[in-house]
Enzyme design. Structure first.
Site, PDB file in Angstrom:
ATOM      1  CD  GLN A 192      -3.081  -0.863   0.115  1.00  7.33           C
ATOM      2  OE1 GLN A 192      -3.181   0.191  -0.503  1.00  7.33           O
ATOM      3  NE2 GLN A 192      -3.882  -1.890  -0.129  1.00  7.33           N
ATOM      4  CB  SER A 202       0.757  -5.678  -5.407  1.00  9.35           C
ATOM      5  OG  SER A 202      -0.144  -6.273  -6.306  1.00  9.35           O
ATOM      6  CG  HIS A 240      -3.900  -5.145  -7.946  1.00 13.19           C
ATOM      7  ND1 HIS A 240      -5.099  -5.040  -7.285  1.00 13.19           N
ATOM      8  CD2 HIS A 240      -3.171  -6.031  -7.254  1.00 13.19           C
ATOM      9  CE1 HIS A 240      -5.082  -5.850  -6.234  1.00 13.19           C
ATOM     10  NE2 HIS A 240      -3.913  -6.458  -6.187  1.00 13.19           N
ATOM     11  CB  CYS A 279     -17.991 -12.761   3.614  1.00 15.97           C
ATOM     12  SG  CYS A 279     -19.480 -13.628   4.002  1.00 15.97           S
TER      13      CYS A 279
HETATM   14  N1  PMP Z   1      -0.667  -6.911   1.147  1.00 18.86           N
HETATM   15  C1  PMP Z   1      -1.434  -5.816   1.276  1.00 18.86           C
HETATM   16  C2  PMP Z   1      -1.127  -4.820   2.350  1.00 18.86           C
HETATM   17  C3  PMP Z   1      -2.514  -5.626   0.397  1.00 18.86           C
HETATM   18  O1  PMP Z   1      -3.287  -4.558   0.536  1.00 18.86           O
HETATM   19  C4  PMP Z   1      -2.757  -6.583  -0.608  1.00 18.86           C
HETATM   20  C5  PMP Z   1      -3.895  -6.414  -1.593  1.00 18.86           C
HETATM   21  N2  PMP Z   1      -5.150  -6.348  -1.034  1.00 18.86           N
HETATM   22  C6  PMP Z   1      -1.944  -7.704  -0.686  1.00 18.86           C
HETATM   23  C7  PMP Z   1      -0.888  -7.829   0.204  1.00 18.86           C
HETATM   24  C8  PMP Z   1      -2.156  -8.772  -1.718  1.00 18.86           C
HETATM   25  O2  PMP Z   1      -1.738  -8.284  -2.964  1.00 18.86           O
HETATM   26  P1  PMP Z   1      -2.078  -9.046  -4.322  1.00 18.86           P
HETATM   27  O3  PMP Z   1      -3.515  -8.792  -4.560  1.00 18.86           O
HETATM   28  O4  PMP Z   1      -1.194  -8.384  -5.328  1.00 18.86           O
HETATM   29  O5  PMP Z   1      -1.745 -10.477  -4.154  1.00 18.86           O
END
Ligand code: PMP
Length: 423
Positions: free
Chosen positions: A181, A203, A205, A329
């Site tokens: 994040q 990541s 996305h 959920c």
């Molecule tokens: N760590 C954190 C802090 C995240 O916010 C997320 C995504 N929700 C992830 C790991 C997992 O990332 P990814 O969807 O790329 O596997």
């Protein structure tokens, strides 16, 4: 109806600049980077150029310290399991109670495999106490994994300081941070401020690249062994044919975020602060989770007492507003968020928290619209709430008495008992 997307901690829109740079690799430049002909060599060069760009922007000493992965879940799994494989004598893991499930579940799995695992608690603002970390360190500690910024609350941990304390105690302990994040939003400098971080996950996305691509920084010389084995890609550290278009897109996304970071941070903070001020002004019995802690500029998590998060999300959805609740959920039952429970958010609000998270594409007009619609939704749901005295339009006295009580003594323990798939 115009969509208002305020759930950018879950995922972000792919930037047009990213789509553009990816397009040729989804069309004519489809070659396998390992192949021995000229067009394939071009795709191999594109991957290496992307690696060098990202490595430079995050302050890595050398591009080879970056391994491309399928996202942060894979990076986190690889960091922790890969550390365990390389250091069989070390059987103790330290992490925090508020990690994303992509770390928490790995730690739980390691506990099932016989590792001793400590989950460090946080205070009511979501902050770690560095003394708890120091006390937890042991001669057989393998790894400390503490996230940079929390996905639910935006609370930022002092990762540089945590890593320094770990290394001063025992340089052989690996320090990992899940920076999913924060990369693109906060400064990350692996040769400067973050020089004691050994492993870092991120990541695509979450910063306007596609889903399914990410990275793991592995500091040169770290005792770590590959998690995915097979082909010789990524210098034998992550088998599997390189995802050329996504890797190329990831580099442009990191570049865009780095280039505009300060301006964007100011924009995000202005949106978040405005929404926060309006909601606090317009909604009685509201609290801002993590308000006193350092937070990402993009994230607002509000505790709305006496109602359920899901109800609010459905109603926001009806107005075209996309947000998230703290609950997820889990096998059919609604579990309150492990993050909010660890922060001892009062019982009356732990189910009623809503997260708004912004990106460069959000506008002040959207914030004003949310601040118009949301208080009405809250008022309507409260009229239906068993905790609310509709005639007097106040909480019932017994509900007010519960205001300070946390979920339940068992649930508010620092070790999470269940966690959902919160994004
Ligand atoms: N760590 C954190 C802090 C995240 O916010 C997320 C995504 N929700 C992830 C790991 C997992 O990332 P990814 O969807 O790329 O596997």
């Amino acid at each position: 109806m115009e969509l208002i997307y305020a759930d950018n901690n879950a995922t972000t829109a792919v930037a047009p600049e990213v789509r553009e740079v990816m397009a040729p690799y989804l069309a004519d430049d489809y070659f396998n980077p390992s192949s021995m002909y000229e067009p394939a060599r071009r795709t191999a060069h594109a991957v290496e150029a992307a690696r060098a760009t990202i490595a430079g922007l995050l302050g890595m000493g050398d591009p080879s310290e970056l391994v491309f992965t399928g996202g942060a879940t894979e990076s986190n799994n690889a960091a922790l399991f890969g550390a365990a494989r390389a250091n069989p004598g070390r059987r103790h893991v330290i992490t925090t109670a508020v990690e994303h499930p992509a770390v928490l579940e790995v730690a739980e799995e390691m506990a099932r495999q016989g590792f001793a695992v400590d989950f460090l608690p946080v205070d009511r603002q979501g902050r770690l106490d560095i003394k708890d970390l120091i006390r937890a360190l042991r001669p057989d500690t393998l790894i400390v994994s503490a996230m940079h910024a929390n996905n639910e609350t935006g609370v930022v941990f002092p990762v540089a300081e945590l890593a320094r304390v770990v290394k001063e105690t025992d340089p052989a302990i690996l320090f990992h941070t899940d920076a999913t994040q924060s990369v693109g939003k906060l400064p990350v400098d692996l040769s400067g401020e973050h020089a004691n971080v050994d492993l870092l996950s991120f990541s695509g996305h979450k910063l306007h690249a596609p889903k399914g691509v990410g990275g793991l920084f592995i500091r040169r010389g770290s005792r770590w062994r590959p998690f995915l084995v097979g082909g010789h890609q990524e210098r034998n550290r992550r088998a599997g044919t390189e995802n050329v278009p996504y890797v190329v897109g990831l580099a442009v996304a990191v570049e865009l975020a780095a280039r505009h970071r300060e301006k964007e941070a100011a924009h995000l903070a202005s949106l978040r602060d405005r929404l926060e001020a309006l909601l606090v002004e317009r909604i009685p019995y509201v609290a801002v989770n993590g308000r006193e802690a350092p937070r990402l500029p993009s994230t607002l998590n509000v505790a709305i007492h006496f109602i359920e998060g899901e109800g609010m999300l459905y109603q926001l959805d009806a107005f075209g507003i996309c947000a998230s609740s703290g609950s997820a959920c889990t096998s059919g039952s609604l579990e309150p968020s492990h993050v909010l429970r660890a922060m001892q958010v009062p019982f009356t609000a732990v189910h009623g928290s809503v997260r708004f998270s912004f990106s460069r594409y959000n506008t002040m007009a959207e914030v004003e619209r949310i601040a118009e619609v949301f208080p009405e939704i809250v008022a309507r749901l409260r009229r239906l709430s068993p905790y609310w005295d509709t005639e007097r339009n106040t909480p019932r006295p017994e509900a007010l008495a519960m205001l300070e009580s946390t979920a339940s003594p068992a649930e508010s323990a620092d070790r999470p008992s269940a966690h959902g798939n919160s994004a």
